[in-house]
Design a protein around this motif. Structure first.
Motif, PDB file in Angstrom:
ATOM      1  N   ARG A  13       0.836  -1.201   0.000  1.00  0.00           N
ATOM      2  CA  ARG A  13       0.000   0.000   0.000  1.00  0.00           C
ATOM      3  C   ARG A  13       0.872   1.252   0.000  1.00  0.00           C
ATOM      4  O   ARG A  13       0.585   2.226  -0.715  1.00  0.00           O
ATOM      5  N   GLU A  14       1.938   1.251   0.790  1.00  0.00           N
ATOM      6  CA  GLU A  14       2.839   2.406   0.836  1.00  0.00           C
ATOM      7  C   GLU A  14       3.504   2.641  -0.518  1.00  0.00           C
ATOM      8  O   GLU A  14       3.634   3.783  -0.952  1.00  0.00           O
ATOM      9  N   LEU A  15       3.931   1.566  -1.166  1.00  0.00           N
ATOM     10  CA  LEU A  15       4.546   1.708  -2.491  1.00  0.00           C
ATOM     11  C   LEU A  15       3.555   2.264  -3.513  1.00  0.00           C
ATOM     12  O   LEU A  15       3.904   3.106  -4.340  1.00  0.00           O
ATOM     13  N   ALA A  16       2.303   1.813  -3.434  1.00  0.00           N
ATOM     14  CA  ALA A  16       1.273   2.303  -4.363  1.00  0.00           C
ATOM     15  C   ALA A  16       1.022   3.791  -4.125  1.00  0.00           C
ATOM     16  O   ALA A  16       0.890   4.574  -5.074  1.00  0.00           O
ATOM     17  N   LYS A  17       0.961   4.205  -2.848  1.00  0.00           N
ATOM     18  CA  LYS A  17       0.763   5.613  -2.534  1.00  0.00           C
ATOM     19  C   LYS A  17       1.918   6.455  -3.055  1.00  0.00           C
ATOM     20  O   LYS A  17       1.717   7.529  -3.621  1.00  0.00           O
ATOM     21  N   LYS A  18       3.148   5.969  -2.850  1.00  0.00           N
ATOM     22  CA  LYS A  18       4.323   6.711  -3.296  1.00  0.00           C
ATOM     23  C   LYS A  18       4.333   6.844  -4.812  1.00  0.00           C
ATOM     24  O   LYS A  18       4.625   7.915  -5.350  1.00  0.00           O
ATOM     25  N   LYS A  19       3.987   5.765  -5.514  1.00  0.00           N
ATOM     26  CA  LYS A  19       3.956   5.819  -6.980  1.00  0.00           C
ATOM     27  C   LYS A  19       2.911   6.823  -7.465  1.00  0.00           C
ATOM     28  O   LYS A  19       3.179   7.623  -8.364  1.00  0.00           O
ATOM     29  N   LYS A  20       1.735   6.811  -6.845  1.00  0.00           N
ATOM     30  CA  LYS A  20       0.679   7.738  -7.226  1.00  0.00           C
ATOM     31  C   LYS A  20       1.105   9.181  -6.971  1.00  0.00           C
ATOM     32  O   LYS A  20       0.882  10.066  -7.792  1.00  0.00           O
TER      33      LYS A  20
END
Length: 68
Positions: A13-20
Motif C-alpha cells: 500500500r505504501e509503495l502504491a501511494k508513493k507511486k501515485k
C-alpha cells in the motif's frame, strides 16, 4: 491455514501511494514547465514602447476640526 502477512500488505500500500504521489508531482512539474515556456515566448517578441507613468495630481487638502 497460513497466517496473513500484514507487513507485506502495508508495504505494498505504501509503495502504491508513493507511486501515485510521484505521478502527481510529475504532472504538476510538467504543467509548471509548460506555463513557464508559454510565458517565455511572448517575452521574446518585440513589445510596444511604454509611455512613462505620470504621478497622480494631488487633490484638495481636507482639514478636520479639532474638538474643543
Amino acid at each position: 491455514m497460513p497466517k496473513p502477512n500484514y507487513a507485506f500488505e502495508k508495504r505494498q500500500r505504501e509503495l502504491a501511494k508513493k507511486k501515485k504521489q510521484d505521478e502527481k508531482d510529475a504532472r504538476k512539474r510538467e504543467a509548471r514547465e509548460a506555463a513557464a515556456a508559454q510565458e517565455a515566448i511572448p517575452a521574446s517578441t518585440p513589445q510596444e514602447p511604454r509611455t512613462p507613468i505620470e504621478p497622480p495630481v494631488p487633490g484638495p487638502r481636507v482639514h478636520r476640526r479639532q474638538p474643543s
